[in-house]
Design a protein around this motif. Sequence first.
Motif, short mmCIF file in Angstrom:
data_model
loop_
_atom_site.label_atom_id
_atom_site.label_comp_id
_atom_site.label_asym_id
_atom_site.label_seq_id
_atom_site.Cartn_x
_atom_site.Cartn_y
_atom_site.Cartn_z
N ALA A 166 0.83 -1.21 0.00
CA ALA A 166 0.00 0.00 0.00
C ALA A 166 0.86 1.26 0.00
O ALA A 166 0.50 2.28 -0.62
CB ALA A 166 -0.94 0.00 1.21
N LEU A 167 2.01 1.22 0.68
CA LEU A 167 2.88 2.39 0.68
C LEU A 167 3.66 2.50 -0.63
O LEU A 167 3.98 3.60 -1.08
CB LEU A 167 3.84 2.34 1.88
CG LEU A 167 3.17 2.54 3.25
CD1 LEU A 167 4.22 2.66 4.34
CD2 LEU A 167 2.25 3.76 3.26
N ARG A 168 3.96 1.35 -1.25
CA ARG A 168 4.54 1.42 -2.59
C ARG A 168 3.56 2.08 -3.55
O ARG A 168 3.93 2.90 -4.40
CB ARG A 168 4.92 0.02 -3.10
CG ARG A 168 5.99 -0.67 -2.27
CD ARG A 168 6.68 -1.78 -3.04
NE ARG A 168 5.82 -2.90 -3.42
CZ ARG A 168 5.59 -3.96 -2.68
NH1 ARG A 168 6.13 -4.07 -1.47
NH2 ARG A 168 4.82 -4.95 -3.12
N ALA A 169 2.29 1.72 -3.42
CA ALA A 169 1.26 2.33 -4.26
C ALA A 169 1.13 3.83 -3.97
O ALA A 169 0.92 4.64 -4.89
CB ALA A 169 -0.08 1.64 -4.04
N ALA A 170 1.28 4.21 -2.71
CA ALA A 170 1.21 5.63 -2.36
C ALA A 170 2.35 6.41 -3.01
O ALA A 170 2.15 7.53 -3.49
CB ALA A 170 1.25 5.79 -0.84
#
Length: 495
Positions: free
Chosen positions: A281-285
């Motif tokens: 999810a933080l990679r996506a952010a």
Amino acid sequence: MRVPARLLPFPAALAASALLTGCFATTEATGTDAGERVRVAMMQPPRSGLSPLSDDAFKLSRWSTAETLVKLDADGDARPALATEWKQSGRSWTFTLREGVTFHDGMELTAEAVVRSLTRAAGASPKPRILDGVELTVEAVDAATVTVTTAEEDPLVPQRLSSPQLSILAAKAYRGKTVNPVGAGTGPFELTRVNGTSSAALDRYDDYWGGTAKAPGIDVTFVPDGTARAAALRSGEADIVEAVPVSQAALLDEDLITEVPMPRTNTLYLNTEKGAFQDPALRAAAREAIDAESIVKGVYEGRADVAEGLLGPALPWASGLREPVRRAKAGDPDGRTITIGTFTDRAELPEVAAALQQQLQKAGFRVKLEVREYANIESDALAGAFDAFILSRATVLDSGDPAAYLYSDFASDGSFNISQLADPAVDKALHKAGATPTGDARRQAVIDAEAAVLATDAAVPMLHERVIQGDAADVVGAAHDPRERELVTLDTHVK
């Protein structure tokens, strides 16, 4: 007619004039043919005395003096050159040599000559990049036929043999410990003189198998300073200038420069093994926070292409095969601290890092930057010492095939896996791409592997770089090659 001079800012003009003094002395052709020789200003001087077993091989290729058994078309497929046809049988490939080819010393191209050149390359230390991890033996079947055998079945053998580092040279080139290409090639221009790291000269070879070159010769000057190269084009001191810096392009007449898409992508690699970006999810952010268009406009002055994937417009088949990629939803960075590494060797990358720092901080990350010379940061990057790393990466290696790049960067056991990615779906797609025979099926498998990588957000492609080439107004037929294998060809001449 030569290009008229245009004014530089005064300090730059003084610097360029000092650098150019004495650089572009005119060399007279050794033949009697009329016509102007093509004057070329190149960025990097020879590193290994123009040995074809080094990166200097690409200079020999760009000057059309050394040739290989096969060449690549725009899609990266193998096409006839010194070999006219080939066929595979398991681990062996049989190549039929072109008739009527002579080396610049007058000796005929034979199977023996091919065996000598390829065997020397296969046994070199270090090996040419294209043979890294490849065990290759070459045997003469008869005077006009050779068989190339690899330890494992390899569908890329013809593409590998297109590498300029596997050029076929005359016996005279191999008389010493180093390989000397002077007067030993088969191309339309014969390398006649090399002046260390300052210049080289080539004359037209009238017995070339492919016809007669339109220019009587080529005079090459090595000019590492980008301002000086641009000034040489502006003043009419050079006919063709490679790698005009972005900062200088705006000072040149737009009609004199050509921007060529390179198979090189500027990518943010995210550490999937530890730290903040272990969380998809933080990679996506991070992916959603990046505004690549503003980086292209601000850092590259619009002279780059916003990335649609890992493979850019230098591979024209890629965009038409892509389908939308399903990715994870973005999470909340919530002030997580990340460290981004990059290097100074490519002038734009520190600026890209500064722009990314602002964009990611705006999205809620706290961002630290670590910028060093590449030689001092590579080992830490490969060891996963950073949360993210900005890299300008060539997406096709010497075979012209992107499968090797994808495997080295994203396979679980890839040798350049900065993202520390270990994903079974990615590994499966990469193995399939590597094993698929060349052609449309392999290209689709490569795009499927790209999609598998992008779905993990282990790498965020930002932009595809371009190389800016300068051609004087009276130059005809200069090549604009994304792979940087061609420059002065059979048809290149000065009006």
